[in-house]
Motif scaffolding. Structure first.
Motif, short mmCIF file in Angstrom:
data_model
loop_
_atom_site.label_atom_id
_atom_site.label_comp_id
_atom_site.label_asym_id
_atom_site.label_seq_id
_atom_site.Cartn_x
_atom_site.Cartn_y
_atom_site.Cartn_z
N LYS A 78 0.82 -1.21 0.00
CA LYS A 78 0.00 0.00 0.00
C LYS A 78 0.86 1.26 0.00
O LYS A 78 0.53 2.25 -0.67
CB LYS A 78 -0.94 0.00 1.21
CG LYS A 78 -1.91 1.16 1.21
CD LYS A 78 -2.92 1.05 2.34
CE LYS A 78 -3.91 2.21 2.31
NZ LYS A 78 -4.91 2.10 3.38
N LYS A 79 1.97 1.26 0.74
CA LYS A 79 2.86 2.43 0.77
C LYS A 79 3.35 2.76 -0.64
O LYS A 79 3.34 3.92 -1.06
CB LYS A 79 4.09 2.14 1.65
CG LYS A 79 3.89 2.26 3.12
CD LYS A 79 5.22 1.97 3.81
CE LYS A 79 5.01 1.69 5.28
NZ LYS A 79 6.25 1.21 5.92
N ARG A 80 3.81 1.74 -1.35
CA ARG A 80 4.37 1.98 -2.69
C ARG A 80 3.29 2.32 -3.71
O ARG A 80 3.52 3.14 -4.60
CB ARG A 80 5.19 0.75 -3.10
CG ARG A 80 6.50 0.67 -2.33
CD ARG A 80 7.03 -0.76 -2.24
NE ARG A 80 8.28 -0.80 -1.48
CZ ARG A 80 8.35 -0.80 -0.15
NH1 ARG A 80 7.25 -0.73 0.58
NH2 ARG A 80 9.53 -0.83 0.46
N TRP A 81 2.14 1.70 -3.57
CA TRP A 81 1.01 2.02 -4.44
C TRP A 81 0.61 3.49 -4.26
O TRP A 81 0.43 4.23 -5.22
CB TRP A 81 -0.15 1.08 -4.12
CG TRP A 81 -1.34 1.20 -5.01
CD1 TRP A 81 -1.57 0.52 -6.18
CD2 TRP A 81 -2.50 2.02 -4.81
NE1 TRP A 81 -2.79 0.89 -6.71
CE2 TRP A 81 -3.37 1.81 -5.89
CE3 TRP A 81 -2.88 2.94 -3.81
CZ2 TRP A 81 -4.59 2.46 -6.01
CZ3 TRP A 81 -4.10 3.58 -3.93
CH2 TRP A 81 -4.94 3.34 -5.02
N THR A 82 0.51 3.93 -3.00
CA THR A 82 0.13 5.30 -2.69
C THR A 82 1.18 6.29 -3.17
O THR A 82 0.85 7.33 -3.76
CB THR A 82 -0.09 5.46 -1.17
OG1 THR A 82 -1.08 4.52 -0.74
CG2 THR A 82 -0.54 6.86 -0.81
N LEU A 83 2.46 5.99 -2.94
CA LEU A 83 3.54 6.86 -3.41
C LEU A 83 3.50 7.01 -4.93
O LEU A 83 3.72 8.10 -5.46
CB LEU A 83 4.90 6.29 -3.00
CG LEU A 83 5.38 6.60 -1.59
CD1 LEU A 83 6.60 5.76 -1.26
CD2 LEU A 83 5.69 8.08 -1.45
N SER A 84 3.20 5.93 -5.63
CA SER A 84 3.15 5.98 -7.09
C SER A 84 2.04 6.91 -7.57
O SER A 84 2.24 7.70 -8.51
CB SER A 84 2.94 4.58 -7.66
OG SER A 84 4.03 3.75 -7.35
N LEU A 85 0.90 6.86 -6.91
CA LEU A 85 -0.20 7.77 -7.29
C LEU A 85 0.18 9.22 -7.00
O LEU A 85 -0.08 10.12 -7.82
CB LEU A 85 -1.49 7.41 -6.54
CG LEU A 85 -2.43 6.47 -7.31
CD1 LEU A 85 -1.83 5.09 -7.48
CD2 LEU A 85 -3.78 6.39 -6.64
N GLU A 86 0.81 9.45 -5.85
CA GLU A 86 1.21 10.82 -5.49
C GLU A 86 2.22 11.38 -6.49
O GLU A 86 2.10 12.52 -6.94
CB GLU A 86 1.79 10.85 -4.08
CG GLU A 86 0.78 10.63 -2.98
CD GLU A 86 1.43 10.45 -1.62
OE1 GLU A 86 2.67 10.52 -1.51
OE2 GLU A 86 0.67 10.23 -0.65
N LYS A 87 3.25 10.58 -6.80
CA LYS A 87 4.29 11.05 -7.73
C LYS A 87 3.71 11.32 -9.12
O LYS A 87 4.07 12.31 -9.77
CB LYS A 87 5.42 10.03 -7.82
CG LYS A 87 6.18 9.84 -6.54
CD LYS A 87 6.97 11.07 -6.15
CE LYS A 87 7.81 10.84 -4.91
NZ LYS A 87 8.51 12.03 -4.47
N SER A 88 2.83 10.44 -9.58
CA SER A 88 2.26 10.65 -10.91
C SER A 88 1.34 11.88 -10.93
O SER A 88 1.33 12.64 -11.90
CB SER A 88 1.50 9.41 -11.38
OG SER A 88 0.36 9.16 -10.59
N LYS A 89 0.62 12.10 -9.84
CA LYS A 89 -0.25 13.29 -9.78
C LYS A 89 0.59 14.57 -9.81
O LYS A 89 0.21 15.56 -10.44
CB LYS A 89 -1.10 13.26 -8.52
CG LYS A 89 -2.09 14.42 -8.45
CD LYS A 89 -3.00 14.32 -7.25
CE LYS A 89 -4.00 15.46 -7.25
NZ LYS A 89 -4.90 15.40 -6.07
N ASN A 90 1.74 14.56 -9.13
CA ASN A 90 2.61 15.73 -9.09
C ASN A 90 3.52 15.84 -10.31
O ASN A 90 4.34 16.76 -10.39
CB ASN A 90 3.46 15.71 -7.82
CG ASN A 90 2.62 15.83 -6.56
OD1 ASN A 90 1.54 16.40 -6.59
ND2 ASN A 90 3.10 15.25 -5.48
#
Length: 198
Positions: A78-90
């Motif tokens: 979940k940590k890596r999944w969430t980080l991936s969404l955050e980085k792609s959004k930014n």
């Protein structure tokens, strides 16, 4: 011994050669950290994909591999999944995140992708998934790639499963040696349960 003791004992140790009455308190000290490893919303998205494309059976195999993860592995997932969404959004370029389940010997790679490169997502997904599988000498690996459309405010996420016996490949090894696309994987164990401090 009451059931609470049995649970409390195995929170502390897997040894069965002794009884320690204080272990009964472990059950009461158990932290409720369900939110940290709850990925039911990820599984719900797979259901939508299966309904839209019932011929694609890969999603069932991906769900099956995710279901085998224990709570500590789900937390890291979940940590890596969430980080991936955050980085792609930014729209931040970053190296993919990855883990390997020591329990199932399945690798996972999470790829935040820039929207400007969206037409290349398929090649990127397959290449990173194959690279992680090869680097970690795995027979199976799951890849996830995501990019964010800032104008229309949506994420596009795609998954793949590569499932084939690992084989030594001199050419692939040379490619990875010259252009390694990942952070190093640090072996280690993570706690399944957390206890409240006394």
């Amino acid at each position: 011994m009451p059931e609470q003791y049995v649970l409390g004992h195995y929170f502390e140790t897997l040894e069965t050669d002794h009884i320690n009455a204080s272990y009964i308190n472990n059950f009461a000290r158990l932290q409720d950290d369900f939110e940290s490893f709850d990925i039911s919303f990820v599984i719900d998205r797979f259901q939508d994909m299966i309904i839209k494309n019932p011929e694609n059976r890969d999603y069932y195999q991906i769900i099956k591999e995710i279901a085998k993860l224990h709570r500590a592995e789900l937390r890291e997932f979940k940590k890596r999944w969430t980080l991936s969404l955050e980085k792609s959004k930014n729209q931040e370029f970053t190296i993919p995140y990855r883990i390997v389940s020591l329990n199932t010997k399945c690798g996972f790679v999470f790829i935040p992708f820039l929207f400007e490169n969206k037409d290349k997502w398929h090649n990127a997904l397959l290449n990173y998934t194959e690279a992680h599988k090869y680097d970690q000498k795995l027979d199976k690996c799951i890849g996830m790639i995501v990019y964010h459309n800032s104008d229309q405010k949506f994420w596009d996420m795609n998954w793949c499963l590569v499932n084939a016996p690992w084989e030594h490949d001199i050419e692939f090894e040379e490619v990875l040696r010259n252009n390694f696309p990942f952070r190093e994987v640090r072996p280690g164990t993570v706690c399944k349960y957390f206890m409240k401090n006394d």
